[in-house]
Design an enzyme around this catalytic site. Structure first.
Site, PDB file in Angstrom:
ATOM      1  N   ARG A  63     141.970 -16.584 -36.076  1.00  0.00           N
ATOM      2  CA  ARG A  63     142.679 -15.474 -36.938  1.00  0.00           C
ATOM      3  C   ARG A  63     143.992 -14.871 -36.034  1.00  0.00           C
ATOM      4  NH1 ARG A  63     140.388 -17.453 -40.912  1.00  0.00           N
ATOM      5  NH2 ARG A  63     138.933 -16.300 -42.233  1.00  0.00           N
ATOM      6  N   GLU A  96     150.378 -13.840 -43.497  1.00  0.00           N
ATOM      7  CA  GLU A  96     150.655 -15.442 -43.691  1.00  0.00           C
ATOM      8  C   GLU A  96     150.862 -15.496 -45.568  1.00  0.00           C
ATOM      9  OE1 GLU A  96     147.314 -17.705 -43.032  1.00  0.00           O
ATOM     10  OE2 GLU A  96     147.207 -17.104 -40.910  1.00  0.00           O
ATOM     11  N   HIS A 155     148.208 -22.687 -41.446  1.00  0.00           N
ATOM     12  CA  HIS A 155     146.856 -22.514 -41.506  1.00  0.00           C
ATOM     13  C   HIS A 155     146.151 -23.639 -42.364  1.00  0.00           C
ATOM     14  CE1 HIS A 155     143.798 -18.890 -41.922  1.00  0.00           C
ATOM     15  NE2 HIS A 155     142.953 -19.968 -41.723  1.00  0.00           N
TER      16      HIS A 155
END
Length: 332
Positions: free
Chosen positions: A238, A267, A286
């Site tokens: 994370r 993000e 991601h």
């Protein structure tokens, strides 16, 4: 006169919280339950009558705001390995069971991490950049055989990473809640309180830990200063595991040699972030666990767990809401 026999028990109502996209197919779920797809605006009205909430939009933070003051679904499942967005106080304190999608992302992320290690050692990102500039510049690269990798996080993803890196010839160790020697996947596992000492010996530091109160901001300026100047940081856990400003400063100052980052505090990563233009940084959006077929696999994990519930068998991948991840047993 005999009392009337009870009627058939209706199948459970599953509310599916969708986002920009919906699950690819819910046929296996619809064979077991009534299904209602909702977006964030309709979630609060749907939750009081739901037996199960399937959080397909794992980026959402709407569940906390929509959670009913009393009651609520008895089971919440999220289509991700991380559950940090679900662990708000009302849900943690409730009797609701939380499960995750553990198992879908382990091997794809491990493969991705190995790819990043090779890319960093062989300067593949530099080669691509030079190719785009039509520049012929010979360089020497590094061996990964014998390099030391420290995997922070000893869950299934961290273990898969450890196996993959060890298979490629790296010497692997780990950091987790409990110290142990001769772990089959991670070798020596150091306790979290000795993270700083473990960082000093690693050529590659791979973050694969869940986001909890204990891991938030664990890689800060002090931790980065403990790393070797030739070391690289890889984060597939994370973004909030790392103090991003401290990392940017460390990269600029040469405190560490580079980083490969698949997750970020915010993000999408802002276009203004200096990380985009740093030559010693690989940025990806991601995507480390998103191999072809991952959406279908997420639905399958939920459908199989729903079958367990309908048939009265224990649920799998049960999250310890106090710890923030699946506990040692993982069933309930």
């Amino acid at each position: 006169m005999d009392a009337a026999a009870p009627g058939p028990v209706p199948p459970p109502l599953v509310v599916v919280l969708t986002g920009d996209d919906a699950p690819p197919s819910l046929r296996a779920v619809e064979a077991l339950a009534r299904v209602r797809l909702v977006g964030e605006p309709d979630l609060a009205a749907a939750l009081p009558g739901a037996d199960v909430l399937f959080v397909w939009d794992f980026w959402t933070e709407a569940v906390a705001a929509a959670w009913p003051p009393s009651g609520g679904p008895g089971w919440v499942h999220i289509a991700s390995a991380g559950v940090d967005r679900l662990l708000f106080p009302a849900l943690v304190e409730s009797g609701t069971v939380v499960t995750n999608s553990r198992g879908v992302f382990d091997e794809p992320i491990a493969e991705y991490v190995l790819g990043l290690v090779i890319a960093l050692a062989k300067d593949l990102h530099g080669t691509v950049r030079l190719q785009g500039e039509r520049r012929w510049r010979h360089r020497e690269t590094e061996r990964i055989t014998g390099a030391r990798a420290l995997v922070v996080g000893t869950g299934p993803i961290g273990r898969a990473i450890g196996r993959r890196l060890a298979g490629a010839g790296l010497a692997v160790s780990g950091v987790g809640r409990t110290a142990r020697a001769a772990d089959p996947d991670l070798g020596t596992v150091h306790p979290m309180e000795r993270l700083g000492e473990a960082l000093a010996d690693a050529d590659y530091v791979v973050l694969a830990a869940p986001l909890t109160d204990a891991t938030r901001d664990m890689v800060d300026a002090a931790a980065l200063a403990r790393m070797r100047p030739s070391a690289r940081l890889i984060n597939v856990g994370r973004g909030q595991l790392v103090v991003e400003d401290d990392l940017v400063a460390a990269l600029r100052a040469g405190v560490i040699a580079g980083a490969a980052l698949d997750v970020f505090v915010d993000e999408p990563l802002a276009a203004s972030s200096p990380l985009w233009e740093m030559p010693n940084v690989i940025v990806s959006p991601h995507m480390s666990g998103d191999a072809t077929g991952w959406r279908e696999a997420l639905v399958q994990v939920f459908a199989e767990n729903l079958a367990c519930r309908v048939e009265g068998r224990p649920l799998r991948n049960v999250v310890d809401k106090r710890l923030g991840y699946v506990g040692s047993r993982g069933v309930q």
